[in-house]
Write a protein that holds these residues in place. Sequence first.
Motif, PDB file in Angstrom:
ATOM      1  N   ILE A 450       3.084  -4.074   3.179  1.00 18.77           N
ATOM      2  CA  ILE A 450       2.896  -3.102   1.704  1.00 18.77           C
ATOM      3  C   ILE A 450       3.545  -4.261   1.088  1.00 18.77           C
ATOM      4  CG2 ILE A 450       3.078  -0.815   2.501  1.00 18.77           C
ATOM      5  CD1 ILE A 450       5.777  -1.166   1.412  1.00 18.77           C
ATOM      6  N   ILE A 451       3.340  -4.379  -0.179  1.00 16.99           N
ATOM      7  CA  ILE A 451       3.813  -5.075  -1.082  1.00 16.99           C
ATOM      8  C   ILE A 451       4.339  -4.051  -2.489  1.00 16.99           C
ATOM      9  CG2 ILE A 451       3.618  -6.567  -3.345  1.00 16.99           C
ATOM     10  CD1 ILE A 451       2.199  -8.107  -1.245  1.00 16.99           C
ATOM     11  N   ALA A 452       6.629  -4.653  -2.131  1.00 14.10           N
ATOM     12  CA  ALA A 452       6.553  -3.665  -3.168  1.00 14.10           C
ATOM     13  C   ALA A 452       8.092  -3.937  -3.219  1.00 14.10           C
ATOM     14  CB  ALA A 452       7.139  -2.126  -2.016  1.00 14.10           C
ATOM     15  N   ASP A 453       8.945  -3.362  -4.268  1.00 12.32           N
ATOM     16  CA  ASP A 453       9.860  -3.548  -4.311  1.00 12.32           C
ATOM     17  C   ASP A 453      11.274  -3.090  -3.475  1.00 12.32           C
ATOM     18  OD1 ASP A 453      12.299  -3.923  -6.187  1.00 12.32           O
ATOM     19  OD2 ASP A 453      11.749  -4.174  -8.003  1.00 12.32           O
ATOM     20  N   PRO A 454      11.640  -3.174  -2.644  1.00 12.33           N
ATOM     21  CA  PRO A 454      12.489  -2.446  -1.298  1.00 12.33           C
ATOM     22  C   PRO A 454      13.585  -1.820  -2.842  1.00 12.33           C
ATOM     23  CG  PRO A 454      12.703  -4.874  -0.935  1.00 12.33           C
ATOM     24  CD  PRO A 454      11.796  -4.421  -2.582  1.00 12.33           C
ATOM     25  N   ASP A 455      14.298  -2.408  -3.318  1.00  4.58           N
ATOM     26  CA  ASP A 455      15.503  -1.737  -4.273  1.00  4.58           C
ATOM     27  C   ASP A 455      15.014  -0.520  -4.509  1.00  4.58           C
ATOM     28  OD1 ASP A 455      17.076  -3.723  -3.327  1.00  4.58           O
ATOM     29  OD2 ASP A 455      16.929  -5.368  -5.125  1.00  4.58           O
ATOM     30  N   ARG A 456      13.778  -0.748  -5.700  1.00  5.19           N
ATOM     31  CA  ARG A 456      13.058   0.442  -6.565  1.00  5.19           C
ATOM     32  C   ARG A 456      12.769   1.268  -5.248  1.00  5.19           C
ATOM     33  NH1 ARG A 456      16.055  -0.342 -10.444  1.00  5.19           N
ATOM     34  NH2 ARG A 456      15.316  -2.772 -11.740  1.00  5.19           N
ATOM     35  N   ILE A 457      12.078   1.370  -4.801  1.00  5.56           N
ATOM     36  CA  ILE A 457      11.724   2.340  -2.953  1.00  5.56           C
ATOM     37  C   ILE A 457      13.435   2.984  -2.503  1.00  5.56           C
ATOM     38  CG2 ILE A 457      10.624   2.711  -0.851  1.00  5.56           C
ATOM     39  CD1 ILE A 457       8.806   1.698  -3.153  1.00  5.56           C
ATOM     40  N   LEU A 484       0.671   5.783   9.135  1.00  2.40           N
ATOM     41  CA  LEU A 484      -0.455   5.531   8.372  1.00  2.40           C
ATOM     42  C   LEU A 484      -1.335   6.765   8.165  1.00  2.40           C
ATOM     43  CD1 LEU A 484      -1.210   2.298   9.734  1.00  2.40           C
ATOM     44  CD2 LEU A 484       0.343   2.701   8.125  1.00  2.40           C
ATOM     45  N   ASP A 485      -2.176   7.010   6.971  1.00  2.00           N
ATOM     46  CA  ASP A 485      -2.615   7.722   6.407  1.00  2.00           C
ATOM     47  C   ASP A 485      -3.838   7.840   7.455  1.00  2.00           C
ATOM     48  OD1 ASP A 485      -4.176   5.751   5.397  1.00  2.00           O
ATOM     49  OD2 ASP A 485      -4.376   6.827   3.641  1.00  2.00           O
ATOM     50  N   LYS A 486      -4.995   8.892   7.841  1.00  2.00           N
ATOM     51  CA  LYS A 486      -6.033   8.344   8.422  1.00  2.00           C
ATOM     52  C   LYS A 486      -6.694   7.606   8.027  1.00  2.00           C
ATOM     53  CE  LYS A 486      -6.356  14.145   9.312  1.00  2.00           C
ATOM     54  NZ  LYS A 486      -7.286  14.928   9.150  1.00  2.00           N
ATOM     55  N   ALA A 487      -6.522   7.263   6.805  1.00  2.00           N
ATOM     56  CA  ALA A 487      -8.014   6.106   7.087  1.00  2.00           C
ATOM     57  C   ALA A 487      -6.943   4.926   6.769  1.00  2.00           C
ATOM     58  CB  ALA A 487      -8.577   6.045   4.641  1.00  2.00           C
ATOM     59  N   LYS A 488      -5.489   4.993   7.184  1.00  2.00           N
ATOM     60  CA  LYS A 488      -4.879   3.327   7.454  1.00  2.00           C
ATOM     61  C   LYS A 488      -4.571   2.762   6.193  1.00  2.00           C
ATOM     62  CE  LYS A 488      -5.899   2.876  12.742  1.00  2.00           C
ATOM     63  NZ  LYS A 488      -4.475   4.328  13.014  1.00  2.00           N
ATOM     64  N   GLU A 489      -4.772   3.592   4.984  1.00  2.00           N
ATOM     65  CA  GLU A 489      -4.780   2.682   3.995  1.00  2.00           C
ATOM     66  C   GLU A 489      -3.824   2.708   3.249  1.00  2.00           C
ATOM     67  OE1 GLU A 489      -8.106   3.889   1.227  1.00  2.00           O
ATOM     68  OE2 GLU A 489      -9.795   2.755   3.243  1.00  2.00           O
ATOM     69  N   ASN A 490      -3.051   3.668   3.735  1.00  2.00           N
ATOM     70  CA  ASN A 490      -1.574   4.101   2.812  1.00  2.00           C
ATOM     71  C   ASN A 490      -0.069   4.112   3.930  1.00  2.00           C
ATOM     72  OD1 ASN A 490      -2.078   3.971  -0.205  1.00  2.00           O
ATOM     73  ND2 ASN A 490      -3.363   5.958   1.066  1.00  2.00           N
ATOM     74  N   ILE A 561       5.633  10.691  -0.528  1.00  2.00           N
ATOM     75  CA  ILE A 561       5.133   8.718  -1.046  1.00  2.00           C
ATOM     76  C   ILE A 561       4.232   8.202  -0.287  1.00  2.00           C
ATOM     77  CG2 ILE A 561       6.588   7.040  -1.611  1.00  2.00           C
ATOM     78  CD1 ILE A 561       8.952   8.429  -1.311  1.00  2.00           C
ATOM     79  N   ALA A 562       3.352   7.803  -1.291  1.00  2.00           N
ATOM     80  CA  ALA A 562       2.324   7.166  -0.659  1.00  2.00           C
ATOM     81  C   ALA A 562       2.079   5.589  -1.341  1.00  2.00           C
ATOM     82  CB  ALA A 562       0.905   7.767  -0.436  1.00  2.00           C
ATOM     83  N   ILE A 563       2.312   4.718  -0.396  1.00  2.00           N
ATOM     84  CA  ILE A 563       2.089   3.200  -0.868  1.00  2.00           C
ATOM     85  C   ILE A 563       1.424   2.724  -0.578  1.00  2.00           C
ATOM     86  CG2 ILE A 563       3.204   1.157  -0.912  1.00  2.00           C
ATOM     87  CD1 ILE A 563       5.767   2.172  -1.278  1.00  2.00           C
ATOM     88  N   PRO A 564      -0.221   1.775  -0.810  1.00  2.00           N
ATOM     89  CA  PRO A 564      -1.060   1.137  -0.791  1.00  2.00           C
ATOM     90  C   PRO A 564      -0.549   0.078   0.764  1.00  2.00           C
ATOM     91  CG  PRO A 564      -1.282   1.034  -2.690  1.00  2.00           C
ATOM     92  CD  PRO A 564      -0.271   1.908  -2.313  1.00  2.00           C
ATOM     93  N   VAL A 565      -1.647   0.082   1.766  1.00  2.00           N
ATOM     94  CA  VAL A 565      -1.040  -0.785   2.428  1.00  2.00           C
ATOM     95  C   VAL A 565      -2.029  -2.707   2.305  1.00  2.00           C
ATOM     96  CG1 VAL A 565      -1.541  -1.774   5.241  1.00  2.00           C
ATOM     97  CG2 VAL A 565      -1.034   0.712   4.551  1.00  2.00           C
ATOM     98  N   TYR A 566      -1.002  -2.712   2.411  1.00  2.00           N
ATOM     99  CA  TYR A 566      -1.484  -5.019   2.191  1.00  2.00           C
ATOM    100  C   TYR A 566      -2.681  -5.569   3.085  1.00  2.00           C
ATOM    101  CZ  TYR A 566      -1.542  -9.825   1.739  1.00  2.00           C
ATOM    102  OH  TYR A 566      -2.308 -11.029   1.371  1.00  2.00           O
ATOM    103  N   LYS A 567      -3.591  -5.239   2.228  1.00  2.00           N
ATOM    104  CA  LYS A 567      -5.253  -5.820   3.523  1.00  2.00           C
ATOM    105  C   LYS A 567      -5.320  -7.671   2.719  1.00  2.00           C
ATOM    106  CE  LYS A 567      -6.639  -1.888   4.960  1.00  2.00           C
ATOM    107  NZ  LYS A 567      -8.123  -0.748   4.619  1.00  2.00           N
ATOM    108  N   GLU A 568      -5.644  -8.397   3.498  1.00  2.00           N
ATOM    109  CA  GLU A 568      -5.908  -9.403   3.403  1.00  2.00           C
ATOM    110  C   GLU A 568      -6.906  -9.771   3.695  1.00  2.00           C
ATOM    111  OE1 GLU A 568      -5.170 -12.370   6.032  1.00  2.00           O
ATOM    112  OE2 GLU A 568      -3.145 -12.049   6.073  1.00  2.00           O
TER     113      GLU A 568
END
Length: 568
Positions: A450-457, A484-490, A561-568
């Motif tokens: 995921i793209i995130a700021d670890p300190d803020r999470i 992951l959610d069912k759609a494997k997006e978050n 908490i739901a955070i989008p998964v990084y996809k190339e």
Amino acid sequence: MYLSVLLIAFVVLTMFMAMAYFYFFARRQERFIQYWGFCWVFYSCSLLFLILSINYDNLLLLEARKVFDVLNILCLLFGAYAFIHRRIPGYWYRFTLYMIIWAALAVIYNFTLMALYIPVSMYQAVITVVLCVIILRYWDIPKTEKALAVPIFFLWGFGKALLSLFEVEYFNISTLYLIEIIFSNVLNFFIFIIYLQKATEDLQLAERRFRIIAENASDVIFFYTLRPQPAFSYVSPSAEILTGYTPQEYYNDPKLYLKLVEPEYFPVLTDVFGAGGNTEDVTLFRLLHKNGAPLWAELRRTVIYENGQAVATEGIIRDVTLMKNAEEELTASKNARELLLSYISHELKTPITTILGYVTALRDGTLRDPAEKKDALDIIARKALVLERLIQDLFQLSKLETKQFSFRFMMVQAQELVSELISRHSGDVKSAGLHLKTELGRELQGNISIIADPDRIDQVFSNILFNAIRFSRPGERILVKAGLDKAKENLLISITDKGAGIAPEDLPHVFDRFYKAERRLGITDESNSGLGLTISKEIIEAHNGNISVRSRLGKGSMFIIAIPVYKE
């Protein structure tokens, strides 16, 4: 006698033409029409002096006629300049003044008629040549009309100049006078035709411009006739985009405007399209698209009257949904700001009052016992920490809402991040006398980032976990799950407790500023500013994710908490 009657008839005709030109000038305010009006006024005066000279056999009257002839052709020249929107050169005024002075001298010193007529006739000939050059080179008229205009103007101007010389030798030449008058009125009629053609071209050009503007405008432009029968006479093509109905549908149904609104707006639009209310109105209403989608529209209309009766209404319908939404958001923001200020004053009041009370007691010597003084200082310090935490939370929230909060986004492995969060805060759960259970989904063992700021999470995780600890009783369990959610997006991270839970009426306000569930439950906790969940929500939304809660009163709560998964 017959000639005099004919001349009088032509005087009346030329004066009538002059009045027609002045009427057109009053309506259109174009200078060339005014000059041509004066042209035929001066020509009427010239004919009048000719009639008097024939009846009274007076050379002075012929001299006056010659001056008016010069003014006549000069106004025709000025009109030619104005027709092409060019400034009239100043030398024409000077030369004309010289001619008038020369005529005055001829009268005063009794010059011969030929001495007056020769320079004035030459001046007329020069004006005629310049006039023909302007028409030939600069007038924007069809070639056929230009080919007719130049000879007619030339023959008329030179004919008048030559006729003057014949007047010297032959005082009464009725045939030539009649030819001049007929030729002048032919010229007048020709000029009138040119004016009408130009007016028609201007009207067509204005109509083309209007259609270009109307057919490319995003606003709906309409013209609605009221008499003899109500009907849409014109509706711009943009109506189909804004309302979903084509212009043809409006033409077919004079009452189609009632399909654009809900029944509550029927009286308003009936007034608008029935010429009710003021002559110029601005109406705001909720418009329904043909597909049922609502939007806000502003209608500006003008009522057109003839003989005191309303015959039509024209107007513009504009989509103001964005403006209306912005206005509502501004109002909501203002209300929220006022509410926030009231909350802040309330939250600051209690600790400040306590601090002031103990400081006053210490300063006045009311507290003398060392133990009491120590307790007072401890309370002051604790209240000061509460204030510091509240101010810090408000500062963070303000920067988050104004997009000034700094983030250090990076790509992180989902499993590593979750494991780090659990490891870092497991001691807090245990020290509170609670049990921590964790469940990590197998799918996290793959290459999930995921793209995130670890300190803020971590800040969000600790806020939610801290709330779960506060509302749990010793010995109870707190469950942390990740997967992951069912759609494997978050990436989903949930924290579940078995504590007091949240009442259904409070659930919509959990993430509001200064919301404190413990108030309803009768729990007092000074360390809670009521801003933790609000800040958490802002942080997660900055990650393009979302945070939600499920709860049953007396059964506990689960924050997700739901955070989008990084996809190339």
